[in-house]
Design a protein around this motif. Sequence first.
Motif, PDB file in Angstrom:
ATOM      1  N   GLU A 365      -8.888   5.159  -0.643  1.00 49.45           N
ATOM      2  CA  GLU A 365      -7.810   5.025   0.316  1.00 49.45           C
ATOM      3  C   GLU A 365      -6.603   5.179  -0.646  1.00 49.45           C
ATOM      4  O   GLU A 365      -5.681   5.605   0.193  1.00 49.45           O
ATOM      5  CB  GLU A 365      -7.764   3.915   1.086  1.00 49.45           C
ATOM      6  CG  GLU A 365      -6.972   3.676   2.138  1.00 49.45           C
ATOM      7  CD  GLU A 365      -7.309   2.517   3.195  1.00 49.45           C
ATOM      8  OE1 GLU A 365      -6.375   2.230   3.887  1.00 49.45           O
ATOM      9  OE2 GLU A 365      -8.154   1.771   2.705  1.00 49.45           O
ATOM     10  N   GLY A 366      -6.614   4.659  -1.614  1.00 47.53           N
ATOM     11  CA  GLY A 366      -5.023   4.862  -2.504  1.00 47.53           C
ATOM     12  C   GLY A 366      -4.706   6.091  -2.947  1.00 47.53           C
ATOM     13  O   GLY A 366      -3.589   6.262  -3.027  1.00 47.53           O
ATOM     14  N   GLU A 367      -5.746   7.271  -2.853  1.00 43.80           N
ATOM     15  CA  GLU A 367      -5.138   8.437  -2.797  1.00 43.80           C
ATOM     16  C   GLU A 367      -4.579   9.017  -1.919  1.00 43.80           C
ATOM     17  O   GLU A 367      -3.572   9.852  -1.851  1.00 43.80           O
ATOM     18  CB  GLU A 367      -6.476   9.448  -3.000  1.00 43.80           C
ATOM     19  CG  GLU A 367      -7.141   9.076  -4.297  1.00 43.80           C
ATOM     20  CD  GLU A 367      -8.483  10.119  -4.706  1.00 43.80           C
ATOM     21  OE1 GLU A 367      -8.588  10.908  -3.711  1.00 43.80           O
ATOM     22  OE2 GLU A 367      -9.362   9.898  -5.445  1.00 43.80           O
ATOM     23  N   LEU A 368      -4.493   8.485  -0.626  1.00 45.59           N
ATOM     24  CA  LEU A 368      -3.786   8.986   0.527  1.00 45.59           C
ATOM     25  C   LEU A 368      -2.406   8.382   0.622  1.00 45.59           C
ATOM     26  O   LEU A 368      -1.864   8.932   1.449  1.00 45.59           O
ATOM     27  CB  LEU A 368      -4.747   8.251   1.891  1.00 45.59           C
ATOM     28  CG  LEU A 368      -6.170   8.892   2.041  1.00 45.59           C
ATOM     29  CD1 LEU A 368      -6.846   8.491   3.524  1.00 45.59           C
ATOM     30  CD2 LEU A 368      -6.114  10.552   2.156  1.00 45.59           C
ATOM     31  N   ASN A 369      -2.096   7.680  -0.133  1.00 46.24           N
ATOM     32  CA  ASN A 369      -0.925   7.085  -0.142  1.00 46.24           C
ATOM     33  C   ASN A 369       0.041   7.952  -0.751  1.00 46.24           C
ATOM     34  O   ASN A 369       1.511   7.833  -0.728  1.00 46.24           O
ATOM     35  CB  ASN A 369      -0.708   5.535  -0.861  1.00 46.24           C
ATOM     36  CG  ASN A 369      -1.430   4.530  -0.136  1.00 46.24           C
ATOM     37  OD1 ASN A 369      -1.625   4.400   1.155  1.00 46.24           O
ATOM     38  ND2 ASN A 369      -2.136   3.669  -0.873  1.00 46.24           N
ATOM     39  N   GLU A 370      -0.549   9.144  -1.329  1.00 47.49           N
ATOM     40  CA  GLU A 370       0.590  10.051  -2.023  1.00 47.49           C
ATOM     41  C   GLU A 370       0.495  11.362  -1.269  1.00 47.49           C
ATOM     42  O   GLU A 370      -0.247  12.168  -0.860  1.00 47.49           O
ATOM     43  CB  GLU A 370      -0.022  10.289  -3.344  1.00 47.49           C
ATOM     44  CG  GLU A 370       0.102   9.327  -4.399  1.00 47.49           C
ATOM     45  CD  GLU A 370      -0.197  10.016  -5.785  1.00 47.49           C
ATOM     46  OE1 GLU A 370      -0.521  11.116  -6.033  1.00 47.49           O
ATOM     47  OE2 GLU A 370      -0.699   8.829  -6.580  1.00 47.49           O
ATOM     48  N   PRO A 371       1.619  11.326  -0.414  1.00 52.64           N
ATOM     49  CA  PRO A 371       1.820  12.699   0.430  1.00 52.64           C
ATOM     50  C   PRO A 371       1.556  13.884  -0.112  1.00 52.64           C
ATOM     51  O   PRO A 371       2.190  13.943  -1.058  1.00 52.64           O
ATOM     52  CB  PRO A 371       3.101  12.335   1.366  1.00 52.64           C
ATOM     53  CG  PRO A 371       3.782  11.590   0.617  1.00 52.64           C
ATOM     54  CD  PRO A 371       2.929  10.647  -0.320  1.00 52.64           C
ATOM     55  N   ASN A 372       0.893  14.867   0.619  1.00 48.24           N
ATOM     56  CA  ASN A 372       0.906  16.125  -0.020  1.00 48.24           C
ATOM     57  C   ASN A 372       2.229  16.889   0.136  1.00 48.24           C
ATOM     58  O   ASN A 372       2.272  17.649   1.352  1.00 48.24           O
ATOM     59  CB  ASN A 372      -0.303  16.816   0.551  1.00 48.24           C
ATOM     60  CG  ASN A 372      -0.640  18.316  -0.006  1.00 48.24           C
ATOM     61  OD1 ASN A 372       0.124  18.480  -0.978  1.00 48.24           O
ATOM     62  ND2 ASN A 372      -1.673  18.965   0.560  1.00 48.24           N
ATOM     63  N   LEU A 373       3.096  16.876  -0.676  1.00 47.06           N
ATOM     64  CA  LEU A 373       4.507  17.303  -0.473  1.00 47.06           C
ATOM     65  C   LEU A 373       4.397  18.878  -0.075  1.00 47.06           C
ATOM     66  O   LEU A 373       5.327  19.721   0.449  1.00 47.06           O
ATOM     67  CB  LEU A 373       5.447  17.041  -1.371  1.00 47.06           C
ATOM     68  CG  LEU A 373       5.770  15.531  -1.451  1.00 47.06           C
ATOM     69  CD1 LEU A 373       6.627  15.294  -2.646  1.00 47.06           C
ATOM     70  CD2 LEU A 373       6.562  15.218  -0.261  1.00 47.06           C
TER      71      LEU A 373
END
Length: 551
Positions: A365-373
């Motif tokens: 889930e932590g990977e989803l905290n970085e939005p795909n800019l």
Amino acid sequence: MFESLILSHSATQAVIVISLISAIGLLFGKVRMWGVSLGVTFVFFAGIVAGHFGVTIDERVLLFAENFGLALFVYSLGLQVGPGFMSAFRAGGVKLNMLGMGVILIGTAMAVIISFTMNMPLPEMMGVLCGATTNTPALGASQQTLAQMNMPTTVPALSCAVTYPLGVVGVIIAILLMHRLWVRKEDVAAPNAKHENNTYVATLRVQNPGVFGKDLHKLAEYAHVPFVISRLWRGGEVILPSNDTTLEEGDRVMIVTSRKDIDTMEAMIGKRESIDWNNDNVDWNKVDSRLVSRRIIITRSDINGKKLGSLHLRNSYGINISRIYRSGMALLATPDLMLQVGDCVVVVGGERAVMKVEKVLGNAEGELNEPNLAAIYIGLALGLVLGAIPISVPGISLPVKLGLAGGPIVLGILMGIYGPRFHLVTYTTQSANLMLRAFGLSLYLACLGLNAGGDFFATAFSSTGLIWVGLGFVITLLPVLIMGYASMRWAKQDFGTTCGMLCGSMANPMALNYANDTIPGEYASVAYATVYPLSMFARVVLAQVILMIFM
């Protein structure tokens, strides 16, 4: 030095002015009066006050910030509602969107009729219409069209600013009037009742001789409705069924389908048991001690855009997937469902098998905290290109363009729906998306208010301004009351759903907040999200078409 930072035009001065206006507006927007707060909308009025006292910024910087903020806001909005938009539209959303279009068409027709009967310039009335419907993207589209026609764009901004406050309050007043005049006890749905568009879980006992000995693949051919059987009990044992599993007399099956289809499945298989599996208090891990039920979030980008059936999870690991949650909506886990990063998958099976599936899907889930800019920038660029494409409409001399407001929101919805098919990770967390939307909208409103502020108060208290306010209030109130009555009495919608539809068609999140605070359940929010994208698109296009036809 301080005076030069505020009053002397420069890039630094523009950033400081816009930031201060936005900060002050957002702080005061939290103040609640009579249970209502204006939220980010107060930034608009903070900009008006600043403009009234002579604060200005460089015109080119103002234009850039205003356009960038508008594009960012509508694209982020489209990206957020896109994944659930088609599902909601197919599952009863057509009726709600048609009711919303009724609100839009009545209000637009009133504005055009008033313009001709009262001999008021159409740009003024379009500004009044945008303010009465609290629709700033439509105002942006109107201004762009007028600029195309080499006509001044400040008058619509002024009439919009003057009518905007009562546009916000008018929908809330309409909801109060509807509640007082028309709402009956049966019109308010119970807060814990599931919306008819959601999935429905039930236990059926196999009693129909026509399905004895038939496997689940053959049953799916007979049913013609989507369903998933996640568990089967036979002789005290629990079975995780596959397509080859046959049904026998006396079996108990746990079935997941839509509420509207459960009667069909009951008629086909057998009597429904009285156990209620559809409340939030069910502990799925206690249903049977030999199985676990776990929610796993898809975080592996290589799964993005793949169909559920192509992963062969049932055959490879001996598990079942019963439901998938996406953008707040529960979807049936059918083999042809295309998966997206951020989907929450409900997996049923043995402990070790579920742990293996967790590794396959990611669940980091932590990977989803970085939005795909990258997807955001690509979408913005493509949305602006789409908005600039001229569309020829018969009978109109100038081509219609979706513009800065229409192009990005349409592209955002399309990216949210179809991006995974091209393996584009368009997922952003709700908090990240809300921040992008709030940043873009506050940037746009600050510049819009600053541009209109110089003449606002002189106009608002003039005879023309008072006429605008009165006409705007009528355009706000009348369509909402007419279609509110039609929704509840003719379309048989509950009060919460009706309020959400009205707020979405009027692009009024402040009224939605009021509805959510006073009406139990989440029906208003679901209806708002279903209606908003098409309503926003329709208002943006209509604003341009009306000006091109009648100017």
